[in-house]
Design a protein around this motif. Structure first.
Motif, PDB file in Angstrom:
ATOM      1  N   ASP A  75      -9.395  -7.999  16.202  1.00 53.12           N
ATOM      2  CA  ASP A  75     -10.668  -8.330  15.559  1.00 53.12           C
ATOM      3  C   ASP A  75     -10.357  -9.120  14.293  1.00 53.12           C
ATOM      4  N   PRO A  76     -10.448 -10.444  14.356  1.00 48.91           N
ATOM      5  CA  PRO A  76     -10.089 -11.261  13.186  1.00 48.91           C
ATOM      6  C   PRO A  76     -10.830 -10.862  11.910  1.00 48.91           C
ATOM      7  N   ASP A  77     -12.014 -10.284  12.060  1.00 49.17           N
ATOM      8  CA  ASP A  77     -12.801  -9.890  10.895  1.00 49.17           C
ATOM      9  C   ASP A  77     -12.121  -8.793  10.077  1.00 49.17           C
ATOM     10  N   ILE A  78     -11.228  -8.024  10.706  1.00 54.05           N
ATOM     11  CA  ILE A  78     -10.556  -6.941   9.975  1.00 54.05           C
ATOM     12  C   ILE A  78      -9.735  -7.497   8.814  1.00 54.05           C
ATOM     13  N   LEU A  79      -9.279  -8.733   8.940  1.00 53.80           N
ATOM     14  CA  LEU A  79      -8.476  -9.335   7.870  1.00 53.80           C
ATOM     15  C   LEU A  79      -9.317  -9.730   6.660  1.00 53.80           C
ATOM     16  N   ASN A  80     -10.648  -9.742   6.821  1.00 59.32           N
ATOM     17  CA  ASN A  80     -11.536 -10.060   5.705  1.00 59.32           C
ATOM     18  C   ASN A  80     -11.837  -8.856   4.821  1.00 59.32           C
ATOM     19  N   HIS A  81     -11.492  -7.668   5.294  1.00 58.25           N
ATOM     20  CA  HIS A  81     -11.745  -6.441   4.531  1.00 58.25           C
ATOM     21  C   HIS A  81     -10.584  -6.181   3.581  1.00 58.25           C
ATOM     22  N   ASP A  82     -10.871  -5.523   2.495  1.00 57.16           N
ATOM     23  CA  ASP A  82      -9.824  -5.173   1.537  1.00 57.16           C
ATOM     24  C   ASP A  82      -9.122  -3.914   2.041  1.00 57.16           C
ATOM     25  N   LEU A  83      -8.075  -4.120   2.831  1.00 59.04           N
ATOM     26  CA  LEU A  83      -7.337  -3.007   3.407  1.00 59.04           C
ATOM     27  C   LEU A  83      -5.966  -2.830   2.777  1.00 59.04           C
ATOM     28  N   SER A  84      -5.680  -3.629   1.763  1.00 56.18           N
ATOM     29  CA  SER A  84      -4.328  -3.608   1.217  1.00 56.18           C
ATOM     30  C   SER A  84      -4.042  -2.325   0.442  1.00 56.18           C
ATOM     31  N   TRP A  85      -2.799  -1.896   0.540  1.00 49.50           N
ATOM     32  CA  TRP A  85      -2.290  -0.755  -0.209  1.00 49.50           C
ATOM     33  C   TRP A  85      -1.375  -1.294  -1.294  1.00 49.50           C
ATOM     34  N   PRO A  86      -0.995  -0.452  -2.244  1.00 49.69           N
ATOM     35  CA  PRO A  86      -0.181  -0.952  -3.354  1.00 49.69           C
ATOM     36  C   PRO A  86       1.263  -1.289  -2.987  1.00 49.69           C
ATOM     37  N   THR A  87       1.711  -0.962  -1.768  1.00 54.99           N
ATOM     38  CA  THR A  87       3.088  -1.274  -1.375  1.00 54.99           C
ATOM     39  C   THR A  87       3.075  -2.122  -0.102  1.00 54.99           C
ATOM     40  N   PRO A  88       4.098  -2.943   0.101  1.00 53.21           N
ATOM     41  CA  PRO A  88       4.175  -3.714   1.349  1.00 53.21           C
ATOM     42  C   PRO A  88       4.191  -2.813   2.589  1.00 53.21           C
ATOM     43  N   LEU A  89       4.895  -1.682   2.508  1.00 55.33           N
ATOM     44  CA  LEU A  89       4.942  -0.758   3.637  1.00 55.33           C
ATOM     45  C   LEU A  89       3.562  -0.181   3.925  1.00 55.33           C
ATOM     46  N   GLY A  90       2.870   0.235   2.883  1.00 55.75           N
ATOM     47  CA  GLY A  90       1.527   0.775   3.067  1.00 55.75           C
ATOM     48  C   GLY A  90       0.571  -0.251   3.631  1.00 55.75           C
ATOM     49  N   ASP A  91       0.674  -1.461   3.147  1.00 54.02           N
ATOM     50  CA  ASP A  91      -0.156  -2.556   3.640  1.00 54.02           C
ATOM     51  C   ASP A  91       0.108  -2.784   5.127  1.00 54.02           C
ATOM     52  N   ALA A  92       1.387  -2.801   5.513  1.00 56.18           N
ATOM     53  CA  ALA A  92       1.759  -3.008   6.916  1.00 56.18           C
ATOM     54  C   ALA A  92       1.221  -1.902   7.809  1.00 56.18           C
ATOM     55  N   LEU A  93       1.406  -0.656   7.394  1.00 50.05           N
ATOM     56  CA  LEU A  93       0.946   0.479   8.206  1.00 50.05           C
ATOM     57  C   LEU A  93      -0.574   0.500   8.314  1.00 50.05           C
ATOM     58  N   ASN A  94      -1.254   0.130   7.250  1.00 49.54           N
ATOM     59  CA  ASN A  94      -2.712   0.089   7.265  1.00 49.54           C
ATOM     60  C   ASN A  94      -3.219  -0.954   8.257  1.00 49.54           C
ATOM     61  N   LEU A  95      -2.603  -2.125   8.267  1.00 50.80           N
ATOM     62  CA  LEU A  95      -2.993  -3.163   9.215  1.00 50.80           C
ATOM     63  C   LEU A  95      -2.701  -2.743  10.651  1.00 50.80           C
ATOM     64  N   LEU A  96      -1.521  -2.150  10.871  1.00 50.02           N
ATOM     65  CA  LEU A  96      -1.166  -1.694  12.221  1.00 50.02           C
ATOM     66  C   LEU A  96      -2.119  -0.603  12.696  1.00 50.02           C
ATOM     67  N   ALA A  97      -2.457   0.322  11.814  1.00 48.33           N
ATOM     68  CA  ALA A  97      -3.385   1.401  12.186  1.00 48.33           C
ATOM     69  C   ALA A  97      -4.776   0.847  12.474  1.00 48.33           C
ATOM     70  N   GLY A  98      -5.227  -0.100  11.668  1.00 51.86           N
ATOM     71  CA  GLY A  98      -6.532  -0.715  11.915  1.00 51.86           C
ATOM     72  C   GLY A  98      -6.581  -1.398  13.267  1.00 51.86           C
ATOM     73  N   ALA A  99      -5.522  -2.142  13.595  1.00 53.77           N
ATOM     74  CA  ALA A  99      -5.458  -2.806  14.903  1.00 53.77           C
ATOM     75  C   ALA A  99      -5.427  -1.774  16.027  1.00 53.77           C
ATOM     76  N   ALA A 100      -4.677  -0.696  15.831  1.00 56.04           N
ATOM     77  CA  ALA A 100      -4.599   0.347  16.862  1.00 56.04           C
ATOM     78  C   ALA A 100      -5.953   1.015  17.082  1.00 56.04           C
ATOM     79  N   LEU A 101      -6.671   1.296  16.009  1.00 55.00           N
ATOM     80  CA  LEU A 101      -7.989   1.931  16.142  1.00 55.00           C
ATOM     81  C   LEU A 101      -8.976   1.020  16.863  1.00 55.00           C
ATOM     82  N   ILE A 102      -8.933  -0.263  16.564  1.00 52.46           N
ATOM     83  CA  ILE A 102      -9.817  -1.211  17.252  1.00 52.46           C
ATOM     84  C   ILE A 102      -9.473  -1.262  18.739  1.00 52.46           C
ATOM     85  N   CYS A 103      -8.173  -1.286  19.044  1.00 54.12           N
ATOM     86  CA  CYS A 103      -7.760  -1.305  20.453  1.00 54.12           C
ATOM     87  C   CYS A 103      -8.194  -0.031  21.178  1.00 54.12           C
ATOM     88  N   GLN A 104      -8.085   1.103  20.522  1.00 51.64           N
ATOM     89  CA  GLN A 104      -8.554   2.355  21.133  1.00 51.64           C
ATOM     90  C   GLN A 104     -10.020   2.241  21.518  1.00 51.64           C
TER      91      GLN A 104
END
Length: 132
Positions: A75-104
């Motif tokens: 869902d390209p729109d997910i990238l328009n939301h402020d999903l960033s975390w204060p660390t690169p690892l947190g940011d990565a996991l948040n994006l991966l989890a968001g994509a996984a939830l959409i796929c579910q």
């Protein structure tokens, strides 16, 4: 050379599942220390510390790139939301989890989130261990 197909819930060359390792990485992204995480997961401190060290730097950037790619495909729109975390690892996991939830939701899938993340990262939630 022998090739083996692993279930998506496993991580290459690791004895633990993507869920266990992912839970440790998510706890680190929230600010927990390796001793606290190890106690919570009932894993050796040295193992958890090694996981957390392996998920820093370039690998965290690679995980984030995988998260961006899969979030965009889901869902390209997910990238328009402020999903960033204060660390690169947190940011990565948040994006991966968001994509996984959409796929579910889209696939009406009962696959666990960490299994989907394992698929997205091709079993590379952590980079392969260093060869000594």
């Amino acid at each position: 050379m022998t090739h083996v197909l692993l279930p998506a819930g496993l991580v290459l060359r690791r004895a633990d599942t993507a869920e266990v390792i992912g839970t440790a990485l998510a706890a680190k992204a929230r600010g927990d220390g390796h001793r606290t995480i190890a106690a919570r997961l009932d894993r050796p401190v040295s193992t958890v510390r090694r996981w957390l060290r392996r998920a820093r730097g370039a690998h965290a950037d690679w995980l984030r790139e995988q998260g961006v790619q899969h979030a965009y495909r889901s869902d390209p729109d997910i990238l328009n939301h402020d999903l960033s975390w204060p660390t690169p690892l947190g940011d990565a996991l948040n994006l991966l989890a968001g994509a996984a939830l959409i796929c579910q939701q889209r696939w009406d899938s009962r696959l666990p989130v960490w299994t989907l993340i394992g698929m997205f990262t091709r079993g590379r939630l952590l980079p392969p261990p260093l060869r000594i």
